[in-house]
Each structure stands twice: as structure tokens, then as C-alpha cells.
Design a protein around this motif. Structure first.
Motif, PDB file in Angstrom:
ATOM      1  N   TYR A  68      36.789  47.488  19.611  1.00  0.00           N
ATOM      2  CA  TYR A  68      36.217  46.267  19.034  1.00  0.00           C
ATOM      3  C   TYR A  68      36.628  45.069  19.899  1.00  0.00           C
ATOM      4  CZ  TYR A  68      34.417  43.243  15.350  1.00  0.00           C
ATOM      5  OH  TYR A  68      33.678  42.336  14.638  1.00  0.00           O
ATOM      6  N   PRO A  69      35.671  44.235  20.318  1.00  0.00           N
ATOM      7  CA  PRO A  69      36.000  43.069  21.160  1.00  0.00           C
ATOM      8  C   PRO A  69      36.452  41.865  20.332  1.00  0.00           C
ATOM      9  CG  PRO A  69      33.619  43.297  20.997  1.00  0.00           C
ATOM     10  CD  PRO A  69      34.223  44.447  20.231  1.00  0.00           C
ATOM     11  N   PHE A  70      37.720  41.849  19.937  1.00  0.00           N
ATOM     12  CA  PHE A  70      38.292  40.755  19.159  1.00  0.00           C
ATOM     13  C   PHE A  70      38.851  39.642  20.043  1.00  0.00           C
ATOM     14  CE2 PHE A  70      39.174  43.596  15.339  1.00  0.00           C
ATOM     15  CZ  PHE A  70      38.401  42.860  14.459  1.00  0.00           C
ATOM     16  N   GLY A  71      38.945  39.839  21.341  1.00  0.00           N
ATOM     17  CA  GLY A  71      39.581  38.869  22.225  1.00  0.00           C
ATOM     18  C   GLY A  71      38.878  37.522  22.262  1.00  0.00           C
ATOM     19  N   MET A  72      39.548  36.540  22.854  1.00  0.00           N
ATOM     20  CA  MET A  72      39.063  35.160  22.885  1.00  0.00           C
ATOM     21  C   MET A  72      37.685  35.039  23.538  1.00  0.00           C
ATOM     22  SD  MET A  72      39.673  32.091  21.966  1.00  0.00           S
ATOM     23  CE  MET A  72      41.409  31.838  21.754  1.00  0.00           C
ATOM     24  N   MET A  73      37.503  35.584  24.713  1.00  0.00           N
ATOM     25  CA  MET A  73      36.215  35.458  25.408  1.00  0.00           C
ATOM     26  C   MET A  73      35.112  36.223  24.678  1.00  0.00           C
ATOM     27  SD  MET A  73      36.708  33.324  27.737  1.00  0.00           S
ATOM     28  CE  MET A  73      35.221  33.422  28.703  1.00  0.00           C
ATOM     29  N   GLY A  97      42.186  51.170  23.515  1.00  0.00           N
ATOM     30  CA  GLY A  97      43.097  51.453  24.612  1.00  0.00           C
ATOM     31  C   GLY A  97      44.099  50.324  24.766  1.00  0.00           C
ATOM     32  N   THR A  98      45.314  50.652  25.154  1.00  0.00           N
ATOM     33  CA  THR A  98      46.348  49.616  25.296  1.00  0.00           C
ATOM     34  C   THR A  98      46.099  48.714  26.498  1.00  0.00           C
ATOM     35  OG1 THR A  98      47.787  51.110  26.544  1.00  0.00           O
ATOM     36  CG2 THR A  98      48.123  50.991  24.138  1.00  0.00           C
ATOM     37  N   ARG A  99      45.169  49.111  27.374  1.00  0.00           N
ATOM     38  CA  ARG A  99      44.833  48.269  28.531  1.00  0.00           C
ATOM     39  C   ARG A  99      43.401  47.728  28.425  1.00  0.00           C
ATOM     40  NH1 ARG A  99      46.031  50.832  33.950  1.00  0.00           N
ATOM     41  NH2 ARG A  99      45.852  48.663  34.548  1.00  0.00           N
ATOM     42  N   ASP A 100      42.938  47.535  27.196  1.00  0.00           N
ATOM     43  CA  ASP A 100      41.602  46.995  26.952  1.00  0.00           C
ATOM     44  C   ASP A 100      41.532  45.586  27.550  1.00  0.00           C
ATOM     45  OD1 ASP A 100      39.477  45.457  25.381  1.00  0.00           O
ATOM     46  OD2 ASP A 100      39.183  47.474  24.591  1.00  0.00           O
ATOM     47  N   THR A 103      40.412  42.816  24.477  1.00  0.00           N
ATOM     48  CA  THR A 103      41.265  42.577  23.318  1.00  0.00           C
ATOM     49  C   THR A 103      42.648  43.142  23.607  1.00  0.00           C
ATOM     50  OG1 THR A 103      39.349  42.847  21.856  1.00  0.00           O
ATOM     51  CG2 THR A 103      41.512  42.973  20.828  1.00  0.00           C
ATOM     52  N   SER A 104      43.658  42.326  23.428  1.00  0.00           N
ATOM     53  CA  SER A 104      45.022  42.827  23.595  1.00  0.00           C
ATOM     54  C   SER A 104      45.460  43.515  22.305  1.00  0.00           C
ATOM     55  CB  SER A 104      45.981  41.674  23.922  1.00  0.00           C
ATOM     56  OG  SER A 104      46.156  40.844  22.784  1.00  0.00           O
ATOM     57  N   ASN A 110      46.850  41.045  15.105  1.00  0.00           N
ATOM     58  CA  ASN A 110      46.714  39.766  14.405  1.00  0.00           C
ATOM     59  C   ASN A 110      45.442  39.727  13.566  1.00  0.00           C
ATOM     60  OD1 ASN A 110      49.116  38.726  15.401  1.00  0.00           O
ATOM     61  ND2 ASN A 110      48.139  37.591  17.049  1.00  0.00           N
ATOM     62  N   LYS A 111      44.339  40.173  14.121  1.00  0.00           N
ATOM     63  CA  LYS A 111      43.075  40.175  13.380  1.00  0.00           C
ATOM     64  C   LYS A 111      43.150  41.098  12.173  1.00  0.00           C
ATOM     65  CE  LYS A 111      39.971  37.490  15.284  1.00  0.00           C
ATOM     66  NZ  LYS A 111      39.248  36.464  14.535  1.00  0.00           N
ATOM     67  N   LEU A 112      43.691  42.292  12.375  1.00  0.00           N
ATOM     68  CA  LEU A 112      43.701  43.281  11.300  1.00  0.00           C
ATOM     69  C   LEU A 112      44.722  42.970  10.213  1.00  0.00           C
ATOM     70  CD1 LEU A 112      43.135  46.598  13.272  1.00  0.00           C
ATOM     71  CD2 LEU A 112      41.455  45.055  12.226  1.00  0.00           C
ATOM     72  N   SER A 113      45.658  42.079  10.491  1.00  0.00           N
ATOM     73  CA  SER A 113      46.666  41.733   9.475  1.00  0.00           C
ATOM     74  C   SER A 113      46.030  41.073   8.253  1.00  0.00           C
ATOM     75  CB  SER A 113      47.746  40.828  10.073  1.00  0.00           C
ATOM     76  OG  SER A 113      47.202  39.553  10.383  1.00  0.00           O
ATOM     77  N   SER A 114      44.858  40.487   8.412  1.00  0.00           N
ATOM     78  CA  SER A 114      44.183  39.838   7.282  1.00  0.00           C
ATOM     79  C   SER A 114      43.048  40.688   6.708  1.00  0.00           C
ATOM     80  CB  SER A 114      43.620  38.485   7.728  1.00  0.00           C
ATOM     81  OG  SER A 114      42.585  38.677   8.679  1.00  0.00           O
TER      82      SER A 114
END
Length: 152
Positions: A68-73, A97-100, A103-104, A110-114
Motif C-alpha cells: 500500500y502506498p502510504f508514503g508522503m509522495m 517489503g522493508t525496503r519499499d 512507504t517506510s 503510523n497509519k495503521l495505528s489509527s
């Protein structure tokens, strides 16, 4: 997605026309096939699209995101879709993947915490966004999805 690979049509800028496509396919499946349970799986740009459709179809019982592309850009294009999947009470599995590059791990956490409802994550150590979509990871993706289905 529209206009990607051999898919016909033109991609929309917002992705909302594609959400309507997903909804239409799910409605067709529920009306024409002997099933009352649908699992939506979205990969990369398809993950926010599928996520926006989850609560639009009663027969959808869960959701799997592959990268899932949750990152800023990526949020510039897909940010409008984040709220739908995060507020859905339906079970969710996020595989990344940890090297996505989009999305870091921290952004995902952070996103999934809510997020509402049952939320699972599976991190693939050392895999990049597009690597995870390649054939080297197909069997692992299938097994993760099958395990998730069995838990529903």
C-alpha cells in the motif's frame, strides 16, 4: 487498473472511477457466482483503490494490501483513499517489503495505528516495492493470502 498493462481504458487521476469498477465487478460476482464472500486484494496503486471499495460491497469480508502506498509522495495521488480502508471494521492484512520505496515501515505503522477493526501486517525483510510484486515472491504472497482467508 484502467490503462495499465493490457487493460483497456484510461486511468483516472483520482482513482474514483476505478473504485466504481471494483464495486461493479464485486456486484457482478455476488449476483452471478455461487458465493456470498469476497476478499479484495490490491497491489501497489490497486491497494488504495480496492481499499476504497471494501465497505461499498456487503459481500466483502476482508481486504489484503500488497505494498500500500502510504508514503508522503504517494499520498499526493492516493491520500483521498486512505480514510476508507483505515475506518473499515472489516479484517485487513497489509503486506510490505522493508525496503519499499513508497512507504517506510514507520509510515505504515503510523497509519495503521489509527485503523479500525482487525489489522495484521506482514513485513518481508529486504524486499522493495516492485520486487515484492515479482515472481520470486508469488508463492509467499499466495500463502499469506490463504492463511488470512483461513482466519476469516
Amino acid at each position: 487498473m484502467r490503462g495499465v498493462g493490457r487493460s483497456t481504458g484510461k486511468a483516472s487521476l483520482t482513482g474514483f472511477a476505478e473504485v466504481e469498477d471494483v464495486t461493479a465487478v464485486c456486484k457482478w460476482v455476488s449476483e452471478n457466482l455461487p458465493t456470498n464472500r469476497i476478499l479484495l486484494v490490491g497491489s501497489s496503486a490497486g491497494a488504495p483503490i480496492a481499499g476504497s471499495a471494501v465497505d461499498e460491497i456487503e459481500e466483502v469480508v476482508g481486504y489484503v494490501s500488497l505494498g500500500y502506498p502510504f508514503g508522503m509522495m504517494a499520498s499526493i495521488l492516493f491520500g483521498r483513499h486512505h480514510k476508507a480502508i483505515l475506518k473499515s471494521p472489516k479484517p485487513k492484512l497489509f503486506v510490505m517489503g522493508t525496503r519499499d520505496g513508497f512507504t517506510s515501515v514507520k509510515q505504515l505503522q503510523n497509519k495503521l495505528s489509527s485503523a479500525a477493526g482487525r489489522v495484521e501486517t506482514h513485513l518481508i525483510e529486504g524486499a522493495s516495492h516492485f520486487q515484492m510484486e515479482g515472481p520470486a515472491y508469488d508463492a509467499q504472497m499466495v500463502n499469506l493470502i490463504l492463511d488470512f482467508i483461513a482466519s476469516l
